[in-house]
Structures are given as structure tokens and as C-alpha cells.
Design a protein around this motif. Sequence first.
Motif, PDB file in Angstrom:
ATOM      1  N   LEU A 176       0.886  -1.162   0.000  1.00 39.94           N
ATOM      2  CA  LEU A 176       0.000   0.000   0.000  1.00 39.94           C
ATOM      3  C   LEU A 176       0.924   1.211   0.000  1.00 39.94           C
ATOM      4  O   LEU A 176       2.008   1.171   0.595  1.00 39.94           O
ATOM      5  CB  LEU A 176      -0.868   0.011   1.263  1.00 39.94           C
ATOM      6  N   ASP A 177       0.502   2.296  -0.641  1.00 45.23           N
ATOM      7  CA  ASP A 177       1.329   3.505  -0.661  1.00 45.23           C
ATOM      8  C   ASP A 177       1.544   4.010   0.763  1.00 45.23           C
ATOM      9  O   ASP A 177       0.748   3.707   1.659  1.00 45.23           O
ATOM     10  CB  ASP A 177       0.641   4.616  -1.467  1.00 45.23           C
ATOM     11  N   THR A 203      -1.501   5.483   2.217  1.00 47.31           N
ATOM     12  CA  THR A 203      -2.719   4.656   2.228  1.00 47.31           C
ATOM     13  C   THR A 203      -2.829   3.918   3.557  1.00 47.31           C
ATOM     14  O   THR A 203      -1.829   3.479   4.117  1.00 47.31           O
ATOM     15  CB  THR A 203      -2.689   3.646   1.059  1.00 47.31           C
ATOM     16  N   TYR A 253     -11.519  -0.953  -1.841  1.00 48.20           N
ATOM     17  CA  TYR A 253     -10.976   0.275  -1.246  1.00 48.20           C
ATOM     18  C   TYR A 253     -12.107   1.251  -0.953  1.00 48.20           C
ATOM     19  O   TYR A 253     -13.069   1.354  -1.736  1.00 48.20           O
ATOM     20  CB  TYR A 253     -10.003   0.959  -2.220  1.00 48.20           C
ATOM     21  N   HIS A 272       0.074   2.347  -7.709  1.00 44.51           N
ATOM     22  CA  HIS A 272      -0.812   3.525  -7.539  1.00 44.51           C
ATOM     23  C   HIS A 272      -2.122   3.374  -8.308  1.00 44.51           C
ATOM     24  O   HIS A 272      -2.665   4.366  -8.816  1.00 44.51           O
ATOM     25  CB  HIS A 272      -0.138   4.805  -8.049  1.00 44.51           C
ATOM     26  N   GLN A 273      -2.617   2.150  -8.403  1.00 41.82           N
ATOM     27  CA  GLN A 273      -3.718   1.925  -9.341  1.00 41.82           C
ATOM     28  C   GLN A 273      -4.955   2.789  -9.080  1.00 41.82           C
ATOM     29  O   GLN A 273      -5.503   3.399 -10.009  1.00 41.82           O
ATOM     30  CB  GLN A 273      -4.122   0.449  -9.351  1.00 41.82           C
ATOM     31  N   VAL A 274      -5.407   2.835  -7.831  1.00 42.18           N
ATOM     32  CA  VAL A 274      -6.655   3.571  -7.557  1.00 42.18           C
ATOM     33  C   VAL A 274      -6.455   5.057  -7.856  1.00 42.18           C
ATOM     34  O   VAL A 274      -7.277   5.698  -8.520  1.00 42.18           O
ATOM     35  CB  VAL A 274      -7.112   3.344  -6.097  1.00 42.18           C
ATOM     36  N   LYS A 275      -5.321   5.586  -7.417  1.00 42.02           N
ATOM     37  CA  LYS A 275      -5.056   7.017  -7.653  1.00 42.02           C
ATOM     38  C   LYS A 275      -4.989   7.314  -9.144  1.00 42.02           C
ATOM     39  O   LYS A 275      -5.532   8.312  -9.619  1.00 42.02           O
ATOM     40  CB  LYS A 275      -3.745   7.420  -6.975  1.00 42.02           C
ATOM     41  N   LEU A 291      -7.276   7.232   1.124  1.00 39.38           N
ATOM     42  CA  LEU A 291      -7.469   5.883   0.583  1.00 39.38           C
ATOM     43  C   LEU A 291      -7.243   4.841   1.678  1.00 39.38           C
ATOM     44  O   LEU A 291      -6.250   4.918   2.420  1.00 39.38           O
ATOM     45  CB  LEU A 291      -6.477   5.661  -0.574  1.00 39.38           C
TER      46      LEU A 291
HETATM   47  N1  URA Z   1      -4.012   2.031  -5.219  1.00 36.04           N
HETATM   48  C1  URA Z   1      -3.292   3.142  -4.925  1.00 36.04           C
HETATM   49  O1  URA Z   1      -3.284   4.113  -5.662  1.00 36.04           O
HETATM   50  N2  URA Z   1      -2.584   3.132  -3.794  1.00 36.04           N
HETATM   51  C2  URA Z   1      -2.589   2.114  -2.921  1.00 36.04           C
HETATM   52  O2  URA Z   1      -1.929   2.188  -1.882  1.00 36.04           O
HETATM   53  C3  URA Z   1      -3.343   0.969  -3.239  1.00 36.04           C
HETATM   54  C4  URA Z   1      -4.041   0.957  -4.413  1.00 36.04           C
END
Ligand code: URA
Length: 234
Positions: A103-104, A107, A134, A188-191, A204
Motif C-alpha cells: 500500500l502507498d 494509504t 478500497y 498507484h492503481q486507484v489514484k 485511501l
Molecule cells: N491504489 C493506490 O493508488 N494506492 C494504494 O496504496 C493501493 C491501491
Amino acid sequence: MKKLRLDKYLADMGVGTRSEVKIAIKRGHVKVNGEVVRTPELKVDNNDQVFYHDEQVGYVTHEYYMLNKPAGVVSATEDKRCETVIDLIETKARKDLFPVGRLDKDTEGLLLITNDGDLAHRLLSPKKKVGKVYYARIQGRVTEEDVVAFKEGLQVDEVFKALPADLRILKSDEISEIELTIMEGKFHQVKRMFEAVEKEVIYLKRLSMGELVLDETLAAGEYRPLTEEEINKF
Ligand code: URA
């Protein structure tokens, strides 16, 4: 360690599947304390000398912790400058422990810490498509168009097209709240997915990974061992 059935002991150590091991036991390929044993249900532990096809099989105990990762620590085993998630865990086996995935730094939420490499491999393998959920707060109004775009497989940048993802809007406002389920775990997938629809993730937190759900009684920075039931889910 707790005494285990002989077939489970051997299957846990990867010598074969539970049914393969049972057959091997019945055929007389397993010895316990010098004697051939043909009963898979015999209970054994680390004090017993277990041999499979004349090779000794010791039981390596694995440790599994659920951490509610706080912001500000890095998902690594060592770091010259920053505190790591492993620094938060107090255990004798600490040297072997590692986080399953990353996790970042900013996060929060569910992070599995273990010394079980096979399990980590199973959970992280892209082929297994383990869903991760998330919760996020987003700067900007998240819309139904975003939901559709995420569902269709978002073109995140020139090279990366995300797999279809399930976006649920909890609140759509200047600061929105959402839950997002993704089946992969790119950097950084979700971001990056929200950047692709011109919005910014401002908070997050991971809530679950496959069937493993963050225990909400754990404050950020707290952890606990997984229960037997949770371990058996993998
Ligand atoms: N996606 C993100 O951008 N950050 C995370 O830590 C996990 C998933």
C-alpha cells in the motif's frame, strides 16, 4: 504448535495434496518416529520425527497478521529513512515477515503480514484475480459516467487499460466518497484510475482482499493474528 493430523501436516508442508498424501500414507510411504504409519488421522507435532519417502519433513510454522496500516509507514521489510510495516509487528519470527503486496505510504487499511511465501504468491498472482475493495474520498464529484467508465475497463494511460472495476458512489459532492473493487494491483492503481477521470484521491483505505476483511476494531497501527478460520479462507 498444536497437534495436527498427519495428512494435514504433510499437505501443509507441500509434499502433495491432502488426497495424494492420504494415498501415500495408506501405501506405507510415511514413517513417524521410526514406524510406518497407515492412519492419516494420527495426530503429530514438531516433537515427532515425520519421514515421507525416507526424507524428514519438519513443520515450519507460519505466522499471519492482519494490520490496519496507518499512513506514514512504508510497505517494505526495511527502509533507511522510514518506519516500515514490519517495525510495527512484535514477534520472534520478525526476520522472515513481509507484507503481502504494497500500500502507498499515505494509504491506510488492510495489509496482510506473513512469512508464508506460497500464500503471498497465491494472493498476488494476477491469474488468481483476487478482488480488493478500497474506500476513498475524492476531490471532485464522482458521477454515473465514472461508474460506467470503470465498469467498461478504464484506459488509465497510454499503456495501461484497467480490468473492469466496480465503483460504488457513497456520496457525490465536492468531496465524494466511494468504494471501489479492483481485481489487479498495479502501482498507484486507484489514484491513477481517478486521475484518468480528472479527479484526485485525497484519502485511501483498503477494506478487504479476497475474503479477508479488515477488522474494524483495529485502530490504525494495530494488528492481530489471523484466526484459523481466516487462514483457511486462502
Ligand atoms: N491504489 C493506490 O493508488 N494506492 C494504494 O496504496 C493501493 C491501491
